[in-house]
Design a protein around this motif. Structure first.
Motif, PDB file in Angstrom:
ATOM      1  N   ARG A  10     -32.012  43.657 101.425  1.00  0.00           N
ATOM      2  CA  ARG A  10     -32.824  42.444 101.279  1.00  0.00           C
ATOM      3  C   ARG A  10     -32.342  41.361 102.249  1.00  0.00           C
ATOM      4  N   LYS A  11     -31.039  41.163 102.325  1.00  0.00           N
ATOM      5  CA  LYS A  11     -30.479  40.146 103.220  1.00  0.00           C
ATOM      6  C   LYS A  11     -30.815  40.456 104.679  1.00  0.00           C
ATOM      7  N   GLU A  12     -30.645  41.697 105.090  1.00  0.00           N
ATOM      8  CA  GLU A  12     -30.952  42.099 106.471  1.00  0.00           C
ATOM      9  C   GLU A  12     -32.443  41.908 106.776  1.00  0.00           C
ATOM     10  N   LEU A  13     -33.293  42.302 105.835  1.00  0.00           N
ATOM     11  CA  LEU A  13     -34.741  42.208 106.072  1.00  0.00           C
ATOM     12  C   LEU A  13     -35.231  40.762 106.110  1.00  0.00           C
ATOM     13  N   MET A  14     -34.579  39.896 105.367  1.00  0.00           N
ATOM     14  CA  MET A  14     -34.969  38.481 105.398  1.00  0.00           C
ATOM     15  C   MET A  14     -34.585  37.810 106.719  1.00  0.00           C
ATOM     16  N   SER A  15     -33.767  38.475 107.523  1.00  0.00           N
ATOM     17  CA  SER A  15     -33.408  37.930 108.843  1.00  0.00           C
ATOM     18  C   SER A  15     -34.465  38.248 109.896  1.00  0.00           C
ATOM     19  N   VAL A  16     -35.430  39.095 109.558  1.00  0.00           N
ATOM     20  CA  VAL A  16     -36.487  39.465 110.508  1.00  0.00           C
ATOM     21  C   VAL A  16     -37.473  38.297 110.614  1.00  0.00           C
ATOM     22  N   PRO A  17     -37.704  37.790 111.817  1.00  0.00           N
ATOM     23  CA  PRO A  17     -38.640  36.662 111.970  1.00  0.00           C
ATOM     24  C   PRO A  17     -40.032  37.004 111.436  1.00  0.00           C
ATOM     25  N   GLY A  18     -40.619  36.049 110.701  1.00  0.00           N
ATOM     26  CA  GLY A  18     -41.971  36.221 110.182  1.00  0.00           C
ATOM     27  C   GLY A  18     -42.042  36.851 108.806  1.00  0.00           C
ATOM     28  N   ILE A  19     -40.884  37.156 108.200  1.00  0.00           N
ATOM     29  CA  ILE A  19     -40.868  37.778 106.870  1.00  0.00           C
ATOM     30  C   ILE A  19     -40.571  36.702 105.825  1.00  0.00           C
ATOM     31  N   SER A  20     -41.449  36.598 104.829  1.00  0.00           N
ATOM     32  CA  SER A  20     -41.264  35.578 103.795  1.00  0.00           C
ATOM     33  C   SER A  20     -40.648  36.131 102.515  1.00  0.00           C
ATOM     34  N   ARG A  21     -40.902  37.375 102.208  1.00  0.00           N
ATOM     35  CA  ARG A  21     -40.375  37.988 100.986  1.00  0.00           C
ATOM     36  C   ARG A  21     -40.139  39.474 101.211  1.00  0.00           C
ATOM     37  N   VAL A  22     -39.230  40.011 100.406  1.00  0.00           N
ATOM     38  CA  VAL A  22     -39.010  41.454 100.332  1.00  0.00           C
ATOM     39  C   VAL A  22     -39.352  41.867  98.909  1.00  0.00           C
ATOM     40  N   LEU A  23     -40.110  42.949  98.778  1.00  0.00           N
ATOM     41  CA  LEU A  23     -40.483  43.486  97.477  1.00  0.00           C
ATOM     42  C   LEU A  23     -39.905  44.890  97.339  1.00  0.00           C
ATOM     43  N   TYR A  24     -39.786  45.332  96.103  1.00  0.00           N
ATOM     44  CA  TYR A  24     -39.242  46.649  95.804  1.00  0.00           C
ATOM     45  C   TYR A  24     -40.253  47.365  94.921  1.00  0.00           C
ATOM     46  N   ASP A  25     -40.834  48.445  95.425  1.00  0.00           N
ATOM     47  CA  ASP A  25     -41.858  49.192  94.694  1.00  0.00           C
ATOM     48  C   ASP A  25     -41.196  50.031  93.603  1.00  0.00           C
ATOM     49  N   LEU A  26     -41.561  49.767  92.371  1.00  0.00           N
ATOM     50  CA  LEU A  26     -40.990  50.454  91.206  1.00  0.00           C
ATOM     51  C   LEU A  26     -41.949  51.459  90.578  1.00  0.00           C
ATOM     52  N   THR A  27     -43.098  51.678  91.190  1.00  0.00           N
ATOM     53  CA  THR A  27     -44.150  52.497  90.599  1.00  0.00           C
ATOM     54  C   THR A  27     -43.815  53.983  90.664  1.00  0.00           C
ATOM     55  N   PRO A  28     -43.950  54.697  89.544  1.00  0.00           N
ATOM     56  CA  PRO A  28     -43.773  56.150  89.596  1.00  0.00           C
ATOM     57  C   PRO A  28     -44.993  56.818  90.240  1.00  0.00           C
ATOM     58  N   LYS A  29     -44.833  58.079  90.560  1.00  0.00           N
ATOM     59  CA  LYS A  29     -45.962  58.885  91.039  1.00  0.00           C
ATOM     60  C   LYS A  29     -46.198  59.982  90.021  1.00  0.00           C
ATOM     61  N   PRO A  30     -47.390  60.076  89.484  1.00  0.00           N
ATOM     62  CA  PRO A  30     -48.515  59.165  89.589  1.00  0.00           C
ATOM     63  C   PRO A  30     -48.263  57.882  88.790  1.00  0.00           C
ATOM     64  N   PRO A  31     -49.050  56.840  88.932  1.00  0.00           N
ATOM     65  CA  PRO A  31     -50.347  56.746  89.566  1.00  0.00           C
ATOM     66  C   PRO A  31     -50.269  56.503  91.076  1.00  0.00           C
ATOM     67  N   ALA A  32     -49.167  55.941  91.561  1.00  0.00           N
ATOM     68  CA  ALA A  32     -49.102  55.605  92.987  1.00  0.00           C
ATOM     69  C   ALA A  32     -48.776  56.836  93.812  1.00  0.00           C
ATOM     70  N   THR A  33     -49.139  56.806  95.061  1.00  0.00           N
ATOM     71  CA  THR A  33     -48.713  57.838  95.997  1.00  0.00           C
ATOM     72  C   THR A  33     -47.274  57.530  96.415  1.00  0.00           C
ATOM     73  N   THR A  34     -46.619  58.490  97.027  1.00  0.00           N
ATOM     74  CA  THR A  34     -45.268  58.256  97.506  1.00  0.00           C
ATOM     75  C   THR A  34     -45.292  57.168  98.576  1.00  0.00           C
ATOM     76  N   GLU A  35     -46.184  57.330  99.534  1.00  0.00           N
ATOM     77  CA  GLU A  35     -46.329  56.361 100.606  1.00  0.00           C
ATOM     78  C   GLU A  35     -47.367  55.310 100.222  1.00  0.00           C
ATOM     79  N   TRP A  36     -47.444  54.292 101.033  1.00  0.00           N
ATOM     80  CA  TRP A  36     -48.525  53.297 100.903  1.00  0.00           C
ATOM     81  C   TRP A  36     -49.577  53.691 101.908  1.00  0.00           C
ATOM     82  N   GLU A  37     -50.826  53.794 101.462  1.00  0.00           N
ATOM     83  CA  GLU A  37     -51.903  54.214 102.365  1.00  0.00           C
ATOM     84  C   GLU A  37     -52.963  53.160 102.452  1.00  0.00           C
TER      85      GLU A  37
END
Length: 178
Positions: free
Chosen positions: A151-178
């Motif tokens: 989270r700390k490293e990713l917040m150093s990337v210019p233009g990034i306002s937040r970091v989220l953590y996907d907690l959804t199991p599969k199913p219903p979500a896919t492994t990847e984001w499509e």
């Protein structure tokens, strides 16, 4: 919208709290129950950075420009470096890093379009990619200090306002984001 194998492509819920770290077991429970109750939701993420104070009413205009692709590549590289250097890479089946055209802390009174985006981490545990669960922060697969470093490293990337953590199991979500 439903794919041929009954996957759905729907809305995302971002959970936030003032308590950090949150109770990850509670967050995991919510990630399982929300899509069952709210049929127009199929992803549940935890948004680091405190309470989201305002409803998101617009998106950040985003096109696949060299700058946007470079931002995503930088974020993916940083997250992968932390995962690898921590010794956790072998425990995670896959970890997509997703760039969302959403600025979760944008002042609703501003009329100009935002240039900020959010990143989603999707560390995933599975044996067959047909089913699986998120690597829960604080677990052996994903220690809390590793999540905090990412989270700390990713917040150093210019233009990034937040970091989220996907907690959804599969199913219903896919492994990847499509």
């Amino acid at each position: 919208m439903c794919a041929g194998d009954a996957r759905t492509y729907s809305y995302v819920v971002a959970l936030s709290t003032e308590r950090y770290p949150p109770d990850w077991q509670d967050m995991q429970y919510l990630a399982r129950i929300i899509p069952r109750v709210c049929h127009n939701v199929n992803r549940v993420c935890y948004a680091f950075g405190g309470i989201i104070k305002e409803q998101v009413t617009d998106i950040t205009p985003t096109f696949l420009t060299q700058h946007v692709v470079s931002t995503l590549r930088q974020a993916d590289d940083l997250a992968t470096q932390v995962l690898t250097s921590s010794g956790c890479a072998g425990r995670i089946a896959q970890m997509p890093v997703v760039l969302l055209p959403v600025h979760l802390d944008r002042d609703a009174a501003l009329r100009a379009p935002s240039c900020q985006r959010s990143l989603v981490l999707r560390p995933f545990l599975t044996g067959d990619f047909m089913t699986g669960v998120a690597a829960l922060p604080g677990s052996d697969a994903m220690p809390q200090d590793v999540v905090d470093r990412m989270r700390k490293e990713l917040m150093s990337v210019p233009g990034i306002s937040r970091v989220l953590y996907d907690l959804t199991p599969k199913p219903p979500a896919t492994t990847e984001w499509e």
